[in-house]
Design an enzyme around this catalytic site. Structure first.
Site, PDB file in Angstrom:
ATOM      1  N   CYS A  13       3.566  13.530  44.677  1.00  0.00           N
ATOM      2  CA  CYS A  13       4.573  14.585  44.790  1.00  0.00           C
ATOM      3  C   CYS A  13       4.054  15.766  45.613  1.00  0.00           C
ATOM      4  O   CYS A  13       4.843  16.553  46.134  1.00  0.00           O
ATOM      5  CB  CYS A  13       5.013  15.060  43.415  1.00  0.00           C
ATOM      6  SG  CYS A  13       3.698  15.754  42.395  1.00  0.00           S
ATOM      7  N   GLN A  48      -4.153   7.852  41.379  1.00  0.00           N
ATOM      8  CA  GLN A  48      -3.216   7.640  42.483  1.00  0.00           C
ATOM      9  C   GLN A  48      -3.935   7.099  43.718  1.00  0.00           C
ATOM     10  O   GLN A  48      -3.399   6.250  44.436  1.00  0.00           O
ATOM     11  CB  GLN A  48      -2.495   8.958  42.796  1.00  0.00           C
ATOM     12  CG  GLN A  48      -1.562   9.390  41.671  1.00  0.00           C
ATOM     13  CD  GLN A  48      -1.111  10.832  41.790  1.00  0.00           C
ATOM     14  OE1 GLN A  48      -1.827  11.685  42.335  1.00  0.00           O
ATOM     15  NE2 GLN A  48       0.073  11.134  41.269  1.00  0.00           N
ATOM     16  N   GLY A  61       8.042   7.350  33.988  1.00  0.00           N
ATOM     17  CA  GLY A  61       6.755   7.166  34.647  1.00  0.00           C
ATOM     18  C   GLY A  61       5.653   7.996  34.021  1.00  0.00           C
ATOM     19  O   GLY A  61       5.816   8.608  32.959  1.00  0.00           O
TER      20      GLY A  61
END
Length: 419
Positions: free
Chosen positions: A51, A119, A190
């Site tokens: 994000c 990530q 999520g």
């Protein structure tokens, strides 16, 4: 071998521009294949998309930064000049330093946060699956994981940090006197929603509901918090029931529109709504922010909250940067050494060829019944002559400067004393 990085993040690009370059995890593999297909030399490649950032890492014989930027701009539907204004491009040691800082949480909106490490690992797995990860990027990321581990174990970089989820709870607490009387809706199921639900659940809200496209995934998360599960399609009709809404999905288009929120406010008789949109691209239409009774926060709005404790951790930052610097030096030394690998391989192949030739000759002589000692002597002389032939030729060169250079090199390589 060159290493280069192209990226945008929360400090260089506004949320709506970042949204154009947000890639869901299942989009990473085909995106990498398309990127490599657009470049002339098919470099190693990896794509990190969160994000707060989208970054492309590549490794190849020559950097192709401009081509990479043009391709990404076209993919996002913007001009190259606009992307260039809001992006950064880094090469070699600067690219490595950036990768290590990102993995260590030094470049995050939340200083020292650990979510970025997972990530990056997902991005590495996707690059492997796409056949885009080679030795150089594999080393870069493995070393970035090692640096991140040392930073977190040797410094207090993550001490007293405020996560995005905790920041959302803090803001909600400023609007509502008692979170125990608040009904909360989470949209999505999520990792980020799970973190937010964990923080809000600790405040014992009056009710928790989870709306998700997949009921199965929603039910798994809801079971942890004793929450109600609802279909995403039912959200417009039930939005008015909730005082707080936290949304973070992978949708490419907003799923909560201005009209739906206006209708919800009317049914709530203008009682205020607290809304947090953690998605990139946005889940909640930006026009909602203009409504008088809505307090809407995006990931960028939360920045001032999550950074409140960072000033007290500058000593830890300095320690972490020193660890990063050491990691960069080590990686660049490895890259430099990799440049000699082809020559080393050629040298070994040549030596093997000489060895095989002399060994074959020795075997023939032994088969004829020649004396073993004489055969071994001939074998050793044959190898010696082959190894020294090139050096001897250079020493006999007619060019004086060439002879002097050869003499210095030969003395260095062949006449060193045993230590």
């Amino acid at each position: 071998m060159a290493v280069w990085t192209l990226g945008i993040n929360h400090t260089t690009a506004p949320l709506d521009l970042r949204g154009r370059f947000a890639f869901a995890l299942d989009q990473v593999e085909p995106t990498l294949r398309a990127l490599r297909g657009s470049l002339s030399r098919q470099p190693e490649a990896a794509l990190i998309s969160t994000c707060n950032r989208t970054e492309i890492y590549c490794a190849g014989e020559k950097p192709e930064l401009e081509h990479t930027l043009d391709w990404l701009a076209q993919t996002g539907g913007v001009s190259s000049s606009l992307l260039r204004t809001h992006s950064y491009t880094l090469q070699d040691d600067l690219a490595a330093r950036h990768a290590f800082r990102v993995a260590s949480g030094l470049d995050s909106m939340v200083l020292g946060e650990t979510q970025i490490l997972g990530q990056i690992k997902n991005a590495v797995r996707a690059a492997e699956a796409a056949g885009a990860l080679g030795n150089t990027l594999s080393q870069l990321f493995q070393r970035s994981f090692a640096v991140a581990k040392e930073v977190r174990s040797s410094t207090e970089i993550g001490a007293h940090s405020i996560s995005m989820a905790a920041a959302a709870v803090r803001l909600a607490g400023q609007l509502f006197e008692d979170l125990g009387q608040v009904k909360i809706l989470f949209v999505g199921a999520g990792e980020m929603i799970e973190l937010c639900a964990t923080h809000f659940a600790a405040k014992s809200p009056k009710a928790i509901a989870i709306a998700n496209r997949s009921l199965e995934n929603g039910e798994k998360l809801a079971s942890r918090f004793g929450a109600e599960v609802m279909r995403l399609a039912d959200l417009p009709d039930r939005l008015h029931e909730f005082d707080a809404v936290v949304s973070c999905t992978a949708s490419t288009l907003p799923i909560i529109g201005l009209g739906a929120v206006e209708r919800a406010l009317k049914r709530r008789k203008r009682r205020p709504m607290f809304m947090v949109d953690l998605a990139v691209p946005r889940d909640i239409e930006i026009e909602v922010k203009a409504l008088e009774d809505v307090y809407l926060y995006t990931v960028d709005d939360l920045a001032s909250v999550v950074q409140t404790a960072q000033a007290s951790r500058q000593a830890a930052v300095a320690q972490a940067e020193a660890i990063v610097d050491a990691g960069v030096l080590s990686f660049m030394h490895w890259v430099d050494q990799r440049g000699s690998v082809p020559l080393i391989q050629q040298l070994n192949a040549q030596a093997d060829e000489w060895r095989a030739a002399e060994l074959a000759r020795a075997r023939k002589l032994l088969a004829k019944g020649e004396d073993v000692e004489a055969v071994l002597e001939a074998l050793s002389k044959g190898l010696t002559q082959k190894m020294l032939h090139g050096a001897m030729t250079e020493l006999r060169a007619s060019d004086t400067a060439a002879r002097e250079r050869a003499s210095a090199a030969i003395q260095h390589f062949f006449l060193r004393k045993e230590r």
